[in-house]
Design a protein around this motif. Structure first.
Motif, PDB file in Angstrom:
ATOM      1  N   ARG A 186      11.317  15.709   8.405  1.00 51.60           N
ATOM      2  CA  ARG A 186      11.706  14.449   8.995  1.00 51.60           C
ATOM      3  C   ARG A 186       9.783  13.843   9.951  1.00 51.60           C
ATOM      4  O   ARG A 186       9.199  13.000   9.897  1.00 51.60           O
ATOM      5  CB  ARG A 186      12.404  14.012   9.896  1.00 51.60           C
ATOM      6  CG  ARG A 186      12.529  12.313  10.472  1.00 51.60           C
ATOM      7  CD  ARG A 186      14.093  12.030  11.010  1.00 51.60           C
ATOM      8  NE  ARG A 186      13.966  13.333  12.221  1.00 51.60           N
ATOM      9  CZ  ARG A 186      14.811  13.745  13.394  1.00 51.60           C
ATOM     10  NH1 ARG A 186      15.871  13.013  12.707  1.00 51.60           N
ATOM     11  NH2 ARG A 186      14.946  14.437  14.174  1.00 51.60           N
ATOM     12  N   GLY A 236      19.567  15.366   8.272  1.00 42.95           N
ATOM     13  CA  GLY A 236      19.099  15.454   6.359  1.00 42.95           C
ATOM     14  C   GLY A 236      20.819  14.358   6.298  1.00 42.95           C
ATOM     15  O   GLY A 236      21.588  13.858   6.836  1.00 42.95           O
ATOM     16  N   TYR A 296      14.415  20.698   8.056  1.00 42.21           N
ATOM     17  CA  TYR A 296      14.441  18.924   8.193  1.00 42.21           C
ATOM     18  C   TYR A 296      14.483  18.598   9.551  1.00 42.21           C
ATOM     19  O   TYR A 296      13.084  17.057   8.833  1.00 42.21           O
ATOM     20  CB  TYR A 296      16.317  18.155   7.514  1.00 42.21           C
ATOM     21  CG  TYR A 296      16.437  18.691   6.592  1.00 42.21           C
ATOM     22  CD1 TYR A 296      15.699  17.854   5.524  1.00 42.21           C
ATOM     23  CD2 TYR A 296      17.579  20.201   6.180  1.00 42.21           C
ATOM     24  CE1 TYR A 296      16.152  18.440   3.867  1.00 42.21           C
ATOM     25  CE2 TYR A 296      17.704  20.294   4.924  1.00 42.21           C
ATOM     26  CZ  TYR A 296      17.088  19.467   3.924  1.00 42.21           C
ATOM     27  OH  TYR A 296      17.810  19.746   2.334  1.00 42.21           O
ATOM     28  N   GLN A 311      14.869  13.402   3.930  1.00 45.10           N
ATOM     29  CA  GLN A 311      15.676  14.174   4.320  1.00 45.10           C
ATOM     30  C   GLN A 311      17.210  14.182   3.811  1.00 45.10           C
ATOM     31  O   GLN A 311      17.901  14.652   4.257  1.00 45.10           O
ATOM     32  CB  GLN A 311      16.684  13.111   5.720  1.00 45.10           C
ATOM     33  CG  GLN A 311      14.880  13.564   6.301  1.00 45.10           C
ATOM     34  CD  GLN A 311      15.115  11.872   7.657  1.00 45.10           C
ATOM     35  OE1 GLN A 311      14.233  11.245   7.895  1.00 45.10           O
ATOM     36  NE2 GLN A 311      16.180  12.832   8.484  1.00 45.10           N
ATOM     37  N   ALA A 352      17.037   7.185   7.330  1.00 47.71           N
ATOM     38  CA  ALA A 352      16.404   8.425   7.027  1.00 47.71           C
ATOM     39  C   ALA A 352      14.915   8.034   6.342  1.00 47.71           C
ATOM     40  O   ALA A 352      15.004   6.900   5.524  1.00 47.71           O
ATOM     41  CB  ALA A 352      17.520   9.478   6.512  1.00 47.71           C
ATOM     42  N   GLU A 395      12.793  10.773  14.352  1.00 50.24           N
ATOM     43  CA  GLU A 395      13.082  10.016  13.669  1.00 50.24           C
ATOM     44  C   GLU A 395      12.937   8.639  13.161  1.00 50.24           C
ATOM     45  O   GLU A 395      11.821   8.049  13.554  1.00 50.24           O
ATOM     46  CB  GLU A 395      15.054   9.904  14.784  1.00 50.24           C
ATOM     47  CG  GLU A 395      15.828  10.618  14.993  1.00 50.24           C
ATOM     48  CD  GLU A 395      16.092  10.133  15.923  1.00 50.24           C
ATOM     49  OE1 GLU A 395      17.990  11.514  15.864  1.00 50.24           O
ATOM     50  OE2 GLU A 395      16.486  10.039  17.360  1.00 50.24           O
ATOM     51  N   THR A 423      16.876   3.880   3.007  1.00 42.76           N
ATOM     52  CA  THR A 423      15.914   4.785   3.501  1.00 42.76           C
ATOM     53  C   THR A 423      14.398   3.886   2.650  1.00 42.76           C
ATOM     54  O   THR A 423      15.101   3.159   2.536  1.00 42.76           O
ATOM     55  CB  THR A 423      16.181   6.629   2.051  1.00 42.76           C
ATOM     56  OG1 THR A 423      15.106   5.834   0.346  1.00 42.76           O
ATOM     57  CG2 THR A 423      16.885   6.666   2.734  1.00 42.76           C
TER      58      THR A 423
END
Length: 171
Positions: free
Chosen positions: A13, A110, A9, A143, A139, A47, A162
């Protein structure tokens, strides 16, 4: 099909396509929540970067990991330095109590339902249990996880944002 793990993950990302466009959409959805005293993070390992957009906000607080169990948020006054875990931290030591924060933007490796996968040390979960702040998971769509073991120590987000969705706790 083999389930993805934390490392997978983080890679997903980190390799997000059209990152700037997706981060802009996330930031637009976050803007109405940037009120009062806001806990935020400086992004690492791919991130979502909302820090660059909101770093001029006057009541911004950033985390500092202080020992093996403790993380606290400190006032950001425009200067950062590299902390002991190679993360950026605020240069001053004006600490805010957990109950005094109004909103916390929480990074994720995630997410499944309203729960997040972090890096596995539990710093955010321990801190989030002490606050009544609105907990917003941040996120990318990629994710989202198909499943995850939810532990008693895990803290649910109030919402997750998101690029394509705002997921509320009651959903």
């Amino acid at each position: 099909m083999i389930p993805l793990d934390r490392k997978d993950y983080i890679t997903l990302r980190s390799n997000v396509e059209n990152r700037e466009e997706k981060e802009t959409k996330i930031i637009q959805k976050l803007e109405p929540f940037i009120n009062g005293k806001v806990g935020m993070y400086v992004p690492i390992k791919g991130e979502v970067n909302c820090f660059d957009e909101f770093k001029r906000y006057k009541q911004l607080y950033l985390p500092i990991v202080e020992d093996e169990q403790t993380m606290n948020f400190y006032k950001f006054k425009g200067k950062l330095y590299r902390g002991k875990f190679n993360t950026y931290e605020p240069s001053n030591k004006i600490k805010i109590e957990p109950l005094d924060l109004d909103v916390i933007l929480v990074p994720m490796v995630g997410f499944y339902k309203m729960y997040r996968m972090g890096y596995g040390k539990g710093y955010y979960d321990r801190y989030l249990k002490q606050t009544k702040a609105i907990k917003i998971g941040v996120a990318f769509d990629c994710q989202k996880m198909d499943s995850m073991t939810i532990k008693k120590s895990d803290v649910a987000m109030d919402l997750i944002i998101t690029e394509s969705k705002t997921i509320w706790k009651q959903d």
